[in-house]
Design an enzyme around this catalytic site. Structure first.
Site, short mmCIF file in Angstrom:
data_model
loop_
_atom_site.label_atom_id
_atom_site.label_comp_id
_atom_site.label_asym_id
_atom_site.label_seq_id
_atom_site.Cartn_x
_atom_site.Cartn_y
_atom_site.Cartn_z
N ASP A 99 0.42 -1.41 -0.02
CA ASP A 99 -0.09 -0.59 -0.04
C ASP A 99 0.78 1.25 0.14
OD1 ASP A 99 -2.24 1.84 0.63
OD2 ASP A 99 -2.01 1.23 2.29
N ASP A 281 -2.10 5.59 -6.20
CA ASP A 281 -1.78 4.44 -4.99
C ASP A 281 -2.39 3.20 -5.48
OD1 ASP A 281 -2.58 4.31 -2.18
OD2 ASP A 281 -4.99 4.14 -2.77
#
Ligand SMILES: *[C@@H]1O[C@H](CO)[C@@H](O)[C@H](O)[C@H]1NC(C)=O
Ligand SMILES: *[C@@H]1O[C@H](CO)[C@@H](O)[C@H](O)[C@H]1NC(C)=O
Ligand SMILES: *[C@@H]1O[C@H](CO)[C@@H](O)[C@H](O)[C@H]1NC(C)=O
Ligand SMILES: *[C@@H]1O[C@H](CO)[C@@H](O)[C@H](O)[C@H]1NC(C)=O
Length: 409
Positions: A99, A281
Site C-alpha cells: 500500500d 495509489d
C-alpha cells in the site's frame, strides 16, 4: 515463496550493468507481488471498498484520532496486491497488502503475530483507520525480512489480532509504502510522533542508498496471479522500456500527504481535467477523477452508469470507437489505450456485470475539481506503467512497459 533465483538475477544484473546504468542503484531488493480477487461471495465489492477508501483519503482521516467507534464500515478486501514479508527471528511469513497510500506496517489480521527473541513490545497503542477498514493493536519493534534474507532490525510494526482488525480477511496486514507523514497520529499516546517506515529504515540501516520504492504490475485476467514486483532502493530495468520520467511531488493539500503529483487528463482531443493535483495509489483498484471530469468522460464515451455494478458501461460498438485517455504529467503523456480503459471482460461476472457488456475502469471521485485531490491513479493505471516512488528526490516517476499497449482486457 521468494525464489532465490530472482534475487540472484538481480544481484548479477546489478554487478554486470551497475557501471553503465544509473537506474540500478546498489542492493535493490525485489519482492514478488501477488494479486488476488476474492470472489468467494460470488461478486467482489471493489467499488464499495474503493469508494470508502477514496473518501478517507480525501478527508485525510487515516489516523487513530479518527477511529470513532461504530462509524467504520466493514468492507473486506476485494482485490489485493500482496507481498510476503517475514517478521521475527526465526521469521514468521505474513501476507501483507502492498500500500503506497498508507505508511504503517502491521500484522496479525489473520495469522497471529509470533513473538521471538527479536520482538520488543513498546507498550504503545497504535492504529489506523482506512475508510474501508481499520486495525488497532500494540506497537512492537522487530526484525523484518524482505526477499531472501535481507533484514531490517528494530522496525516498528503494529501488532493486531483478527478481532481488532476489520476489512482484512484473507490477509495479515499492510506493508506501508506511503510517506512518513502519514504515520503521524497513529501512535495513540504520542500523536505528533512519526514512525520510520520500512523503506526509511532500509535506508538508515545502509541497505539501500536512496529512499525509493518501485512497483511493477501487469494486467491479468486471472483471479490469482503473482505478476507484480516491488523493488526497494532503485528500479528494475527489466520491467520497463526507455527511461523513467519524473515529476515533482505536488504542493497541493491534501494530495501532498500522499504520493501526490500534478497532471491533466485528455480524452481524445478533449481536456476533461485541467492540470491539477491528485495521487498515485496502489491500494485503490480503479482510476478516480473529479465529478466534472467524470461527467465529461461519460458524455464523450457515451457510457451509461450501470446501476448493478456502479461502473460506466459501454457497448461493443462504443468500445470500437473509444479514444485514448491521456494522462499528461509534466512534458510527458501516458496513454491509457481503449483496452487499458476497460475492466477485463473475462472478469465481468465477478463485478456483477454481464459478459456481453464492456465496463470502464474510470470512476467518479465524488467531488468537483479544485479540491487539492482531484484524481487517484490506482492499480488500473499502474498495471500499464512502471512507477517509482522517490522520497530522496521528492518525486514520482513513470515509464512505459511492454503492457502499456497490451490488449489483454
Ligand atoms: C456477500 O454479499 C452479500 C450481497 O452483497 C452481502 O449482503 C453479504 O454481507 C456478503 N457476505 C460477506 C460475508 O461479505
Ligand atoms: C473472502 O471474502 C469473504 C467475505 O466476502 C471472507 O469471509 C473470506 O475470508 C475472504 N477470503 C479470502 C481468502 O480473502
Ligand atoms: C500543482 O497544482 C497545484 C494545484 O493546482 C498548484 O498549486 C501547484 O503550484 C502545482 N505545482 C506543484 C509542483 O505542486
Ligand atoms: C519494450 O517494448 C517492446 C515493444 O513493445 C517489448 O517487446 C519489450 O518487451 C519491452 N520491454 C520491457 C522491459 O517492457
Amino acid at each position: 515463496m521468494f525464489p532465490a533465483v530472482s534475487l540472484l538475477t538481480t544481484l548479477l544484473l546489478t554487478l554486470s550493468i551497475a557501471a553503465s546504468l544509473v537506474e540500478i542503484r546498489n542492493s535493490p531488493i525485489t519482492l514478488p507481488i501477488a494479486r488476488k480477487l476474492n470472489v468467494s461471495n460470488g461478486t467482489i465489492n471493489l467499488l464499495e471498498r474503493d469508494k470508502a477508501r477514496v473518501a478517507a483519503i480525501k478527508d485525510r482521516s487515516f489516523s487513530t484520532l479518527n477511529r470513532r467507534a461504530g462509524s467504520i464500515p466493514l468492507i473486506n478486501e476485494a482485490v489485493t496486491y500482496i507481498a510476503q514479508v517475514g517478521v521475527g527471528s526465526p521469521a514468521t511469513t505474513y501476507n501483507l497488502v502492498v500500500d503506497t497510500g498508507s505508511s504503517n506496517t502491521w500484522v496479525g489480521a489473520t495469522t497471529a503475530y509470533v513473538q521471538t527473541k527479536t520482538s520488543v513490545n513498546t507498550g504503545q497503542p497504535v492504529g489506523v483507520s482506512y475508510g474501508s477498514g481499520y486495525f488497532f493493536g500494540t506497537e512492537y519493534t522487530d526484525t523484518v525480512t524482505l526477499g531472501s534474507g535481507l533484514t531490517i532490525t528494530s522496525q516498528s510494526i503494529g501488532v493486531s489480532t483478527p478481532s481488532t482488525a476489520s476489512g482484512f480477511s484473507g490477509v495479515d496486514g499492510i506493508l506501508g509504502l506511503g510517506p512518513l507523514v502519514l504515520t503521524e497520529g497513529t501512535l495513540e499516546d504520542e500523536p505528533t510522533t512519526m514512525i520510520p517506515t520500512v523503506t526509511q529504515n532500509l535506508h538508515s540501516q545502509g541497505t539501500i542508498s536512496e529512499i525509493v520504492v518501485s512497483v511493477s504490475f501487469e494486467p491479468t485476467t486471472s483471479l490469482t496471479v503473482t505478476n507484480g514486483e516491488l523493488t526497494f532502493g532503485g528500479t528494475d530495468a527489466t520491467k520497463y522500456n526507455g527511461s523513467i520520467a519524473y515529476t515533482p511531488l505536488t504542493t497541493a493539500n491534501p494530495a501532498l500527504y500522499y504520493w501526490g503529483i500534478n497532471e491533466s487528463i485528455t480524452y481524445g482531443t478533449t481536456t476533461i481535467l485541467s492540470a491539477t493535483a491528485g495521487i498515485v495509489d496502489t491500494g485503490t483498484t480503479l482510476i478516480y477523477i473529479a465529478t466534472d471530469a467524470f461527467d465529461k468522460y461519460q458524455s464523450a464515451t457515451g457510457a451509461t452508469l450501470d446501476g448493478t455494478t456502479g461502473f460506466l458501461r459501454i457497448t461493443s460498438t462504443q468500445y470500437s470507437a473509444l479514444k485514448n485517455l491521456d494522462f499528461n504529467v509534466g512534458s510527458n503523456t501516458y496513454v491509457l489505450t481503449p483496452n487499458g480503459q476497460i475492466w477485463p471482460r473475462a472478469l465481468n461476472i465477478y463485478i456483477g456485470g454481464s459478459s456481453s457488456s464492456v465496463y470502464l475502469v474510470v470512476n467518479d471521485i465524488g467531488t468537483t475539481s479544485g479540491q487539492g485531490l482531484d484524481f487517484i491513479n490506482g492499480y488500473t493505471f499502474l498495471e500499464r506503467f512502471y512507477s517509482v516512488f522517490d522520497t530522496t528526490n521528492s518525486r514520482v516517476g513513470f515509464a512505459t512497459t511492454k503492457y502499456t499497449y497490451a490488449t489483454t482486457n
